[in-house]
Enzyme design. Sequence first.
Site, PDB file in Angstrom:
ATOM      1  N   THR A 109       0.057  -1.072   0.398  1.00 25.37           N
ATOM      2  CA  THR A 109       0.222  -0.079   0.236  1.00 25.37           C
ATOM      3  C   THR A 109       0.960   1.512  -0.083  1.00 25.37           C
ATOM      4  OG1 THR A 109       0.019   0.263   2.812  1.00 25.37           O
ATOM      5  CG2 THR A 109      -1.528  -1.170   1.449  1.00 25.37           C
TER       6      THR A 109
ATOM      7  N   GLY B 209      -2.238   5.070  -3.791  1.00 25.55           N
ATOM      8  CA  GLY B 209      -2.743   4.034  -3.969  1.00 25.55           C
ATOM      9  C   GLY B 209      -1.833   1.948  -3.643  1.00 25.55           C
TER      10      GLY B 209
ATOM     11  N   ASP C 177      -7.465  12.377   8.705  1.00 21.41           N
ATOM     12  CA  ASP C 177      -7.050  11.563   9.285  1.00 21.41           C
ATOM     13  C   ASP C 177      -6.686  10.404   8.472  1.00 21.41           C
ATOM     14  OD1 ASP C 177      -6.561  10.301  11.599  1.00 21.41           O
ATOM     15  OD2 ASP C 177      -8.319  10.670  12.498  1.00 21.41           O
TER      16      ASP C 177
ATOM     17  N   ASP D 267      -5.711  -0.566   7.596  1.00 17.00           N
ATOM     18  CA  ASP D 267      -6.363  -1.457   8.450  1.00 17.00           C
ATOM     19  C   ASP D 267      -7.382  -1.610   7.337  1.00 17.00           C
ATOM     20  OD1 ASP D 267      -4.275  -2.163  10.094  1.00 17.00           O
ATOM     21  OD2 ASP D 267      -5.537  -0.578  11.533  1.00 17.00           O
TER      22      ASP D 267
ATOM     23  N   GLY E  64     -12.482  10.459   7.271  1.00 12.21           N
ATOM     24  CA  GLY E  64     -13.312  10.865   8.389  1.00 12.21           C
ATOM     25  C   GLY E  64     -12.563  10.846   9.352  1.00 12.21           C
TER      26      GLY E  64
ATOM     27  N   SER F   6     -13.950   6.094  10.897  1.00 15.87           N
ATOM     28  CA  SER F   6     -13.404   6.414   9.129  1.00 15.87           C
ATOM     29  C   SER F   6     -14.651   5.265   8.652  1.00 15.87           C
ATOM     30  CB  SER F   6     -12.295   7.121   8.973  1.00 15.87           C
ATOM     31  OG  SER F   6     -11.672   6.361   9.526  1.00 15.87           O
TER      32      SER F   6
END
Length: 303
Positions: free
Chosen positions: A220, A225, A246, A252, A285, A291
């Site tokens: 990642t 991306g 954030d 995760d 979010g 989020s």
Amino acid sequence: MKIAVIGSCMVDLIAYTDTVPKAGETLVANEFAMGCGGKGANQAVAASKLGADVLMMGRVGDDAFADNTLANFEKYGVSTKHVNKVPGVSSGVAPIWVDADSQNRILIIPGANMHLLPADLHAAAEELKQCSMIILQLEIPLETVYAAIDFGNSNGIPVLLNPAPASTELDIDYACRCDYFVPNETELEILTGMPVGNDDEIAAAASTLLAKGLKNLIVTLGDKGALWMHGDQRQHVSAPTVSAVDTTGAGDGFIGCFAAELAADTDVATALGRAVSYASHSVTGKGTQTSYATVDEFAKWQS
Ligand code: ADP
């Protein structure tokens, strides 16, 4: 099909303060917030929010944080049958200070997470055998991670290993026995000892890691991306441009979504595209688990 997440549960204890205290000093801070986290728990919650049937296997302590963690899993529909309390031990907690410049100072106390042992897999064996995927990270003892990889291999269950936080102690032979190995750029850098400052360096480090015999390497790349490499194939998926608020827990969210998609029989390339998009949505979010979008929220955002 069910996803098993064998990993960590932590409670973030966040103090927002203008200045941080020096040794011996007591200060009054501005605000306090508590949040459920831990890489395992985050990944379990993301997958569950996307409609996957998720079994969490982990350990919490003998304290109020444990009840909070269990209630949080229940709120999100994650099975807690194998999230047990360890007597006389604290839950995993992360006291965090955030100062006026948004600089974090974080202490991680693994607590009960280090009490999830290889023998504990036997107690859950029958249910684990019903799972279509096992997800692992490195916030529990390494020998438990290895035992879970062995369990997956001997029962024909695909294993995804997220080598986070990065550990140079990780035995790469075990990584090669996983179906998916998913580090971020920093973890790639630590695992290979190679620089990852630009696309060419990332590709070189990833190729070196893949050459050790990994089946599927997915790196990642934050706002860039993700990169998927397997055999001599290489595919880059760009992240959508978003206004990031954030980025905590983005990786995760990516893994939770990727696993939920694979469990729903989506092909790897499509699952990867959705996981990038889902994680990118999550950075718009505040917070970590809060989020992560539900199926409906994600569909609405994409349309
Ligand atoms: P980690 O949270 O483990 O550091 P990354 O930073 O690589 O993981 O982020 C995981 C995924 O989250 C990325 O593949 C991407 O989809 C998304 N993401 C992270 N940061 C951003 C960003 N600033 N803009 C858009 N997407 C992002």
